[in-house]
Design an enzyme around this catalytic site. Structure first.
Site, mmCIF file in Angstrom:
data_model
loop_
_atom_site.group_PDB
_atom_site.id
_atom_site.type_symbol
_atom_site.label_atom_id
_atom_site.label_comp_id
_atom_site.label_asym_id
_atom_site.label_seq_id
_atom_site.Cartn_x
_atom_site.Cartn_y
_atom_site.Cartn_z
ATOM 1 N N GLY A 1 7.141 5.471 -8.623
ATOM 2 C CA GLY A 1 8.038 4.328 -8.703
ATOM 3 C C GLY A 1 8.133 3.495 -7.441
ATOM 4 N N ASN B 1 -9.933 -3.628 -9.136
ATOM 5 C CA ASN B 1 -8.819 -2.679 -8.992
ATOM 6 C C ASN B 1 -7.981 -2.722 -10.274
ATOM 7 O OD1 ASN B 1 -6.657 -1.092 -8.221
ATOM 8 N ND2 ASN B 1 -6.453 -2.025 -6.199
ATOM 9 N N GLU B 2 -8.508 -2.095 -11.300
ATOM 10 C CA GLU B 2 -7.896 -2.164 -12.632
ATOM 11 C C GLU B 2 -6.500 -1.570 -12.681
ATOM 12 O OE1 GLU B 2 -10.646 -0.698 -15.579
ATOM 13 O OE2 GLU B 2 -12.257 -1.991 -14.810
ATOM 14 N N TYR C 1 0.546 -4.920 -12.068
ATOM 15 C CA TYR C 1 1.150 -6.241 -11.852
ATOM 16 C C TYR C 1 1.416 -6.948 -13.174
ATOM 17 C CZ TYR C 1 0.152 -5.429 -6.965
ATOM 18 O OH TYR C 1 0.120 -4.886 -5.713
ATOM 19 N N GLY D 1 5.834 1.472 -6.083
ATOM 20 C CA GLY D 1 5.300 0.128 -6.304
ATOM 21 C C GLY D 1 6.329 -0.763 -6.972
ATOM 22 N N TYR E 1 0.834 -1.195 0.000
ATOM 23 C CA TYR E 1 0.000 0.000 0.000
ATOM 24 C C TYR E 1 0.869 1.247 0.000
ATOM 25 C CZ TYR E 1 -4.208 -2.714 0.854
ATOM 26 O OH TYR E 1 -5.254 -3.589 0.729
#
Length: 172
Positions: A106, A135-136, A142, A108, A97
């Site tokens: 950056g 959660n598009e 990912y 994530g 989070y």
């Protein structure tokens, strides 16, 4: 931009609780009732539960800081600390989070790369995680990071059953 991480310890539990509630509400609050959200906060983010998770030897909790400001947190699990054991020889990214004001900087990517390094260091072959099917932005992120969908499960939020997609990536 200076990014660094510090381990989360018992004396950080109030800060962990605050950032957990803030980031979860920012991510999912518009899609869920306040009653369901509060019920989740009371069970998943109460001080005793968080201390139990912090002290789990197969979990790795880290705060992430951006330019010395608390920007988010990460929770990794291995072995029997994983929320599900659908993937053998794996590391789970249970929580990742970032506060909304630090998104798209950056962080994530930094945290996923850290998770991949930890899996490699532990001799594990796979990193996996769950993400809410609606959660598009996270799903796109990912996939861009090389994760592929392999299964799903139900995440119970109060009275609402929600479908999470499970993604995995091979450690190289």
């Amino acid at each position: 931009m200076n990014i660094n991480m510090t381990p989360i310890k018992n004396d950080n539990v109030d800060t962990l609780r605050d950032i957990s509630i803030e980031t979860f509400r920012d991510t999912f609050g518009d899609y869920n009732s306040e009653k369901d959200m509060q019920n989740y906060f009371d069970t998943a983010y109460n001080v005793d539960e968080l201390k139990k998770e912090i002290n789990e030897q197969n979990s790795n909790f880290k705060f992430v800081f951006c330019d010395h400001k608390l920007a988010g947190y990460l929770k990794l699990n291995i072995g029997d600390a994983q929320s599900e054991l659908k993937v053998k020889n794996a590391l789970e990214v249970e929580r990742i989070y970032i506060k909304k004001e630090f998104k798209r900087n950056g962080l994530g990517t930094f945290l996923i790369n850290y998770a991949m390094e930890q899996a490699k260091r532990n001799g594990l072959s796979t990193v996996w995680l769950g993400v809410w099917e609606k959660n598009e932005a996270a799903i796109h992120f990912y996939k861009r990071m090389g994760f592929r969908e392999f299964d799903d499960h139900i995440f119970q939020l109060g009275n609402d059953q929600q479908r999470d997609l499970l993604f995995k990536k091979t450690v190289r």
